[in-house]
Design a protein around this motif. Structure first.
Motif, PDB file in Angstrom:
ATOM      1  N   TRP A   1      -0.324 -20.267  50.009  1.00 14.50           N
ATOM      2  CA  TRP A   1       0.741 -19.523  50.672  1.00 14.50           C
ATOM      3  C   TRP A   1       2.095 -19.983  50.159  1.00 14.50           C
ATOM      4  O   TRP A   1       2.328 -21.186  50.003  1.00 14.50           O
ATOM      5  CB  TRP A   1       0.636 -19.821  52.159  1.00 14.50           C
ATOM      6  CG  TRP A   1       0.869 -18.668  53.084  1.00 14.50           C
ATOM      7  CD1 TRP A   1       0.708 -17.350  52.835  1.00 14.50           C
ATOM      8  CD2 TRP A   1       1.287 -18.778  54.452  1.00 14.50           C
ATOM      9  NE1 TRP A   1       0.982 -16.616  53.965  1.00 14.50           N
ATOM     10  CE2 TRP A   1       1.347 -17.469  54.964  1.00 14.50           C
ATOM     11  CE3 TRP A   1       1.600 -19.844  55.286  1.00 14.50           C
ATOM     12  CZ2 TRP A   1       1.721 -17.192  56.291  1.00 14.50           C
ATOM     13  CZ3 TRP A   1       1.961 -19.579  56.598  1.00 14.50           C
ATOM     14  CH2 TRP A   1       2.027 -18.271  57.088  1.00 14.50           C
ATOM     15  N   ASP A   2       3.007 -19.049  49.907  1.00 16.16           N
ATOM     16  CA  ASP A   2       4.382 -19.397  49.570  1.00 16.16           C
ATOM     17  C   ASP A   2       5.142 -19.604  50.873  1.00 16.16           C
ATOM     18  O   ASP A   2       5.458 -18.639  51.575  1.00 16.16           O
ATOM     19  CB  ASP A   2       5.027 -18.295  48.734  1.00 16.16           C
ATOM     20  CG  ASP A   2       6.375 -18.722  48.158  1.00 16.16           C
ATOM     21  OD1 ASP A   2       7.006 -19.622  48.740  1.00 16.16           O
ATOM     22  OD2 ASP A   2       6.799 -18.138  47.143  1.00 16.16           O
ATOM     23  N   LEU A   3       5.443 -20.849  51.194  1.00 17.83           N
ATOM     24  CA  LEU A   3       6.052 -21.174  52.484  1.00 17.83           C
ATOM     25  C   LEU A   3       7.522 -20.788  52.564  1.00 17.83           C
ATOM     26  O   LEU A   3       8.082 -20.697  53.663  1.00 17.83           O
ATOM     27  CB  LEU A   3       5.921 -22.677  52.753  1.00 17.83           C
ATOM     28  CG  LEU A   3       4.503 -23.261  52.767  1.00 17.83           C
ATOM     29  CD1 LEU A   3       4.557 -24.754  53.065  1.00 17.83           C
ATOM     30  CD2 LEU A   3       3.627 -22.546  53.787  1.00 17.83           C
ATOM     31  N   ALA A   4       8.162 -20.535  51.425  1.00 16.60           N
ATOM     32  CA  ALA A   4       9.617 -20.391  51.402  1.00 16.60           C
ATOM     33  C   ALA A   4      10.106 -18.955  51.503  1.00 16.60           C
ATOM     34  O   ALA A   4      11.314 -18.726  51.618  1.00 16.60           O
ATOM     35  CB  ALA A   4      10.171 -21.038  50.127  1.00 16.60           C
ATOM     36  N   VAL A   5       9.215 -17.978  51.443  1.00 15.39           N
ATOM     37  CA  VAL A   5       9.666 -16.578  51.398  1.00 15.39           C
ATOM     38  C   VAL A   5       9.229 -15.841  52.649  1.00 15.39           C
ATOM     39  O   VAL A   5       8.255 -16.196  53.309  1.00 15.39           O
ATOM     40  CB  VAL A   5       9.116 -15.854  50.149  1.00 15.39           C
ATOM     41  CG1 VAL A   5       9.530 -16.588  48.890  1.00 15.39           C
ATOM     42  CG2 VAL A   5       7.595 -15.710  50.212  1.00 15.39           C
ATOM     43  N   GLY A   6       9.985 -14.790  52.986  1.00 14.43           N
ATOM     44  CA  GLY A   6       9.605 -13.908  54.074  1.00 14.43           C
ATOM     45  C   GLY A   6       8.708 -12.797  53.572  1.00 14.43           C
ATOM     46  O   GLY A   6       8.633 -12.529  52.377  1.00 14.43           O
ATOM     47  N   ALA A   7       8.014 -12.144  54.492  1.00 22.20           N
ATOM     48  CA  ALA A   7       7.135 -11.024  54.126  1.00 22.20           C
ATOM     49  C   ALA A   7       7.553  -9.793  54.931  1.00 22.20           C
ATOM     50  O   ALA A   7       8.470  -9.087  54.562  1.00 22.20           O
ATOM     51  CB  ALA A   7       5.680 -11.396  54.356  1.00 22.20           C
ATOM     52  N   ALA A   8       6.889  -9.547  56.051  1.00 22.70           N
ATOM     53  CA  ALA A   8       7.301  -8.427  56.890  1.00 22.70           C
ATOM     54  C   ALA A   8       8.568  -8.760  57.674  1.00 22.70           C
ATOM     55  O   ALA A   8       9.283  -7.864  58.106  1.00 22.70           O
ATOM     56  CB  ALA A   8       6.174  -8.055  57.858  1.00 22.70           C
ATOM     57  N   ARG A   9       8.835 -10.044  57.870  1.00 20.41           N
ATOM     58  CA  ARG A   9      10.025 -10.492  58.580  1.00 20.41           C
ATOM     59  C   ARG A   9      10.855 -11.390  57.669  1.00 20.41           C
ATOM     60  O   ARG A   9      10.321 -11.988  56.727  1.00 20.41           O
ATOM     61  CB  ARG A   9       9.637 -11.247  59.851  1.00 20.41           C
ATOM     62  CG  ARG A   9       8.898 -10.383  60.874  1.00 20.41           C
ATOM     63  CD  ARG A   9       8.605 -11.161  62.132  1.00 20.41           C
ATOM     64  NE  ARG A   9       7.914 -10.349  63.119  1.00 20.41           N
ATOM     65  CZ  ARG A   9       7.626 -10.763  64.346  1.00 20.41           C
ATOM     66  NH1 ARG A   9       7.966 -11.980  64.730  1.00 20.41           N
ATOM     67  NH2 ARG A   9       6.996  -9.965  65.195  1.00 20.41           N
ATOM     68  N   PRO A  10      12.172 -11.526  57.955  1.00 20.31           N
ATOM     69  CA  PRO A  10      13.012 -12.327  57.049  1.00 20.31           C
ATOM     70  C   PRO A  10      12.732 -13.819  57.128  1.00 20.31           C
ATOM     71  O   PRO A  10      13.000 -14.545  56.169  1.00 20.31           O
ATOM     72  CB  PRO A  10      14.438 -12.001  57.526  1.00 20.31           C
ATOM     73  CG  PRO A  10      14.288 -11.510  58.929  1.00 20.31           C
ATOM     74  CD  PRO A  10      12.948 -10.823  58.977  1.00 20.31           C
ATOM     75  N   ASN A  11      12.207 -14.312  58.267  1.00 17.66           N
ATOM     76  CA  ASN A  11      11.941 -15.749  58.350  1.00 17.66           C
ATOM     77  C   ASN A  11      10.814 -16.123  57.404  1.00 17.66           C
ATOM     78  O   ASN A  11       9.877 -15.352  57.194  1.00 17.66           O
ATOM     79  CB  ASN A  11      11.575 -16.145  59.781  1.00 17.66           C
ATOM     80  CG  ASN A  11      10.474 -15.293  60.372  1.00 17.66           C
ATOM     81  OD1 ASN A  11      10.630 -14.082  60.498  1.00 17.66           O
ATOM     82  ND2 ASN A  11       9.357 -15.908  60.727  1.00 17.66           N
ATOM     83  N   PRO A  12      10.891 -17.319  56.808  1.00 21.74           N
ATOM     84  CA  PRO A  12       9.871 -17.711  55.830  1.00 21.74           C
ATOM     85  C   PRO A  12       8.479 -17.742  56.447  1.00 21.74           C
ATOM     86  O   PRO A  12       8.314 -18.075  57.626  1.00 21.74           O
ATOM     87  CB  PRO A  12      10.319 -19.112  55.395  1.00 21.74           C
ATOM     88  CG  PRO A  12      11.770 -19.170  55.712  1.00 21.74           C
ATOM     89  CD  PRO A  12      11.958 -18.333  56.935  1.00 21.74           C
TER      90      PRO A  12
END
Length: 560
Positions: free
Chosen positions: A341-352
């Motif tokens: 998992w990329d812990l630093a990026v957001g997906a459906a939400r802006p929070n990582p």
């Protein structure tokens, strides 16, 4: 001072009223913007038969809108999707949405335990919101072994414009549906299983986007980058995917952004989806192979498509690039463990993504699901903790809602294998809303197993050979394990997952091996809040209400 306050009081009241109006206006504008972002999308699909010859032998294929594979379902996070399905087949039909979380809405799941089928000659509209989800998925028929005839297609859930994508925008995106293929008619295959006989050990070939070798072409421009969304839509065969002379940068799998790593080849197990970026690093004038090969049996089966640069010949020059040895399990498991998992990026939400610290949550329950093969009533069947699932005449979701208590017993499958004699049954695992559970898939067979849970993603924290025991917890990845909805279990091995039960409803837990699923290797997980004994009284905040257009069948046919 009293005079001053009396004089200013009307002004203060006016200012307060004005401020309140501004707040209300701001709230309405925010609500409008949010609503404006959430589109309502309508799709009208007709399901029908046609004769096709993907591998040279004519076969009855299931089309959607005269297409095989079916049309792309492309939408954006939080969109509401309505899919009106017209069933022009000669038998009942349902579609299920592999990997879509259907937030609090198992009414739309499209499997036999949640929905009554769409009768021949009739239509039914699925309606669901793509809530808080992005990524690559697919849909397929869930009844009567119809998946062996096609009827599948790709799903894309795109990021909202306000959420950054963690890589440069590609020039173009391609959906690549790979899978094994049998030339036999799906009804004949179903009849074989119904008589207690197994399918042939090997399929007849591998298709890429519904076509046989060299029949599908993708066009490249030198220097451009392309995104390939690849799904294994087959019945039972793990496939290795690769592109001649091109590396693949893995960026996403089933709604999770991964640490970006380059791969020469990728093992894609049944039911899994991956997104990779491929840079066109070759010059014009040449063609290259796209390859999907079978894994874990011999002889190896090969499916191919063509990557063409402008001015290139139709056929690539040279040999088809080789992949890992067909029986090399170590290669496959090492690769699976490398996907993080990329812990630093957001997906459906802006929070990582990494702001959800799954490793710090207390585990409330451990469940071990062991798959086995058994002969029951002189028929080959597959079991989970000793129970081979059989469907009642009424979908479990409807039976639960209308409180038809005689349809299925609660907690009808043990939390761990207990050595019981294999039996037919209706397996329903009761689980509590908001619990955080530890689930181990134990594979006792010498062949691959693939598991899927509808309505959820889960963290794949560990996998290894042998039998699971408590000591294995020390080997778990409790920091950046990938989150996905389908996971493989290697022969005579185990795979452990962690899952937050944040989605109320009746959810299917199944083998993605279609033969095993058809012959009983599934169960249902009923996720309810404490005190929610009457489903009709559950808050719509926690679970969607029964649809106005619900199809009733079996003993729910006359319920109200």
């Amino acid at each position: 001072m009293k005079f001053w306050h009396e004089v200013m009081a009307p002004t203060r009241r006016l200012m307060l009223a004005t401020f309140s109006l501004i707040l209300l206006w701001s709230f309405l504008m925010v609500a409008f913007i949010v609503d404006a972002d959430n589109q309502r999308m309508f799709f009208d699909w007709t399901v029908s038969y046609a004769q096709r010859s993907p591998l040279g032998a004519s076969k009855r294929v299931i089309l959607i809108n005269d297409q095989f594979p079916g049309p792309l379902l492309s939408a954006t996070t939080n969109d509401v999707v309505d899919v009106n399905v017209h069933n022009n087949l000669a038998e009942p039909f349902l579609l299920t949405w592999n990997g879509l979380q259907q937030r609090r809405n198992s009414w739309q799941d499209g499997v036999q335990g949640t929905n009554c089928p769409i009768p021949p000659g009739q239509n039914w509209t699925y309606s669901f919101q793509l809530k808080d989800q992005i990524g690559s998925f697919f849909y397929f028929p869930s009844l009567l072994f119809q998946k062996a005839a096609g009827g599948y297609g790709a799903i894309r859930i795109n990021n909202r414009p306000v959420i950054a994508i963690p890589f440069p925008a590609p020039l173009e995106e391609f959906d690549v549906l790979i899978g094994d293929w049998y030339n036999a008619d799906y009804q004949d295959m179903r009849s074989l299983l119904d008589r207690g006989l197994p399918l042939p050990p090997q399929p007849d070939g591998i298709l890429i986007n519904g076509a046989g070798p060299h029949q599908t072409t993708f066009y490249f421009q030198p220097g451009a980058t392309y995104r390939f969304r690849i799904s294994n839509v087959g019945l039972k065969t793990t496939l290795n995917f690769r592109i001649q002379n091109h590396l693949m940068l893995l960026v996403e799998t089933e709604g999770s952004y991964t640490l970006q790593q380059y791969y020469k080849t990728l093992d894609i197990h049944v039911g899994q989806s991956f997104s990779v970026l491929v840079t066109a690093n070759q010059a014009d004038g040449q063609s290259y192979y796209m390859v999907a090969t079978s894994r874990f049996f011999i002889p190896e089966l090969i499916g191919t498509a063509i990557i063409r640069y402008s001015g290139s010949p139709a056929e690539p020059i040279g040999f088809i690039p080789s992949g890992p040895a067909p029986m090399d399990y170590a290669y496959s498991i090492d690769q699976a463990r490398s996907i993080r998992w990329d812990l630093a990026v957001g997906a459906a939400r802006p929070n990582p993504q990494g702001s959800f610290h799954y490793g710090l949550i207390n585990i409330s329950r451990t469940i071990i699901l062991q798959n086995d093969m058994a002969s029951i009533d002189n028929h080959q069947r597959y079991t989970v903790n000793g129970v081979s699932f059989t469907h009642p005449d009424t979908p479990l979701k409807l039976a639960d809602y209308f409180q038809l208590d005689s349809i299925f017993p609660v907690n009808s499958i043990p939390d761990a294998p207990d050595g019981q004699v294999p039996t037919l049954g209706i397996s329903v695992l009761d689980a509590t809303y908001r619990d955080f559970i530890h689930l181990v898939f134990q594979n006792t067979q010498p062949t691959m197993q693939h598991w899927h849970i509808d309505g959820y993603n889960f963290f794949v924290v560990g996998m290894d050979a042998g039998k699971w025991d408590e000591s294995k917890r020390a080997t778990y990845n409790m920091n950046d394990a990938v989150s996905r909805s389908t996971v493989q279990v290697y022969p005579n091995s185990w795979t452990a997952i962690l899952i937050e039960l944040d989605n109320q409803g009746m959810w299917n837990v199944r083998s993605q091996d279609h033969e095993r699923w058809y012959l009983g290797q599934e169960l249902y997980m009923r996720v309810k809040g404490t005190g929610d004994d009457d489903p009709s009284s559950i808050s719509t905040r926690d679970e969607a209400p029964i649809p106005d257009n619900v199809i009733k069948c079996g003993r729910a046919g006359s319920a109200s």
